[in-house]
Design an enzyme around this catalytic site. Structure first.
Site, PDB file in Angstrom:
ATOM      1  N   ARG A   1      29.678  32.129  37.340  1.00  0.00           N
ATOM      2  CA  ARG A   1      29.584  33.289  38.504  1.00  0.00           C
ATOM      3  C   ARG A   1      28.313  34.055  38.425  1.00  0.00           C
ATOM      4  NH1 ARG A   1      35.369  36.683  37.813  1.00  0.00           N
ATOM      5  NH2 ARG A   1      36.614  34.862  38.337  1.00  0.00           N
ATOM      6  N   ASP A  37      38.251  50.555  44.012  1.00  0.00           N
ATOM      7  CA  ASP A  37      37.834  49.358  43.013  1.00  0.00           C
ATOM      8  C   ASP A  37      36.444  49.370  42.558  1.00  0.00           C
ATOM      9  OD1 ASP A  37      39.622  46.520  42.848  1.00  0.00           O
ATOM     10  OD2 ASP A  37      37.575  46.230  42.325  1.00  0.00           O
TER      11      ASP A  37
END
Length: 290
Positions: free
Chosen positions: A57, A158
């Site tokens: 990632r 979020d």
């Protein structure tokens, strides 16, 4: 079964500990520092076995900056604590696993709870991800209030700003809607045509009742005003350690109305973490003493 031997040069050593480097160098010290930084920034606890996930990632961020060593990337981050790259770092390490009406048993309970209200109904979805959960909440409430969308609002937050951008767009593949009831799809989605073939958009009557905003649950202030009839915090606490979970639950309590509901994920047990809540049903909680 025996695994094939790694080719020469594919393994390096830092302080006596082997480290898979591929084309970028990630040492054990780098991995430990990444775990510390994401915990400080977002409360996320990365287990030892997440090393490969971290590599894959964050590798994109290193290549974006033309770097070959994770240590150089981390040094750049730490030199500039207010840099926008921190947002990309956090987004990269945030897990977004979601679906429409995931843990479906919660939504009939939400509908039952809302149906008895004469005033407005407010919900906070504290882990909005790419939008499937808050839109599922909004669709449920739209059906409860017979399309009178002015009767409810959903605040969806979020920490992952990339996920929120996708959520605001409200566009999903037809495959993501495959398991939904046909009547629900007709009521709450618009099917794409032409270059949008194979896609569907959340109906504006639903999407306009969902307000998305970026929020870190570790932030000293959440900026939430008023109280909520329900809070959804599902499948996010599992990424935090116990002290962080306790602090967040204690901050949820004053934001719930006296008869409000707190919805948890299927693998989360808030009763063992905080005295502020008691179990009402399957992973659904009320304020203690109510």
């Amino acid at each position: 079964m025996n695994e094939p031997l790694a080719p020469p040069g594919s393994w390096s050593t830092s302080e006596g500990i082997p480290s898979l480097e591929r084309d970028l160098l990630l040492t054990e010290r780098d991995f430990s520092r990444i775990r510390q930084l994401i915990h400080e920034r977002a409360g996320i606890v990365l287990a030892e076995h997440k090393r490969e996930m971290v590599y894959s990632r964050l590798a994109k961020r290193l290549r974006h900056h033309g770097l070959t060593r994770f240590s150089d990337y981390l040094e750049r981050l730490e030199r500039r604590p207010d840099a926008r790259e921190w947002e990309a770092f956090t987004n990269a390490l945030t897990t977004n696993l979601t679906a429409f009406f995931r843990e479906a048993h919660h939504f009939p309970l939400l509908a039952e709870h809302a149906s008895g209200r004469t005033g407005g109904y407010r919900v906070w979805c504290a882990a909005a991800s790419t939008g499937e959960e808050p839109y599922s909440i909004a669709m449920t409430l739209s059906d409860v209030f017979s399309g009178n969308t002015g009767k409810f609002e959903v605040i969806a937050t979020d920490i992952d700003t990339d996920a929120l951008a996708r959520a605001r767009a409200g566009v999903y593949s037809i495959e993501q809607l495959a398991r939904l009831d046909e009547g629900l799809k007709r009521r709450h989605f618009l099917r794409g045509k032409g270059r949008h073939e194979g896609m569907a958009r959340i109906h504006p009557d639903v999407s306009q009742r969902v307000a998305f905003q970026s929020l870190n649950l570790l932030a000293p202030s959440w900026g939430m005003e008023g109280k909520f009839d329900a809070i959804f915090c599902r499948n996010v606490m599992i990424y935090f350690d116990k002290p962080t979970q306790t602090r967040i639950l204690e901050r949820f309590a004053p934001l719930l109305k006296p008869d409000g509901l707190l919805f948890a994920g299927h693998s989360e047990n808030f009763s063992q973490i905080s005295d502020a809540f008691r179990l009402r049903g399957q992973t659904v909680y009320r304020l203690a003493g109510r």
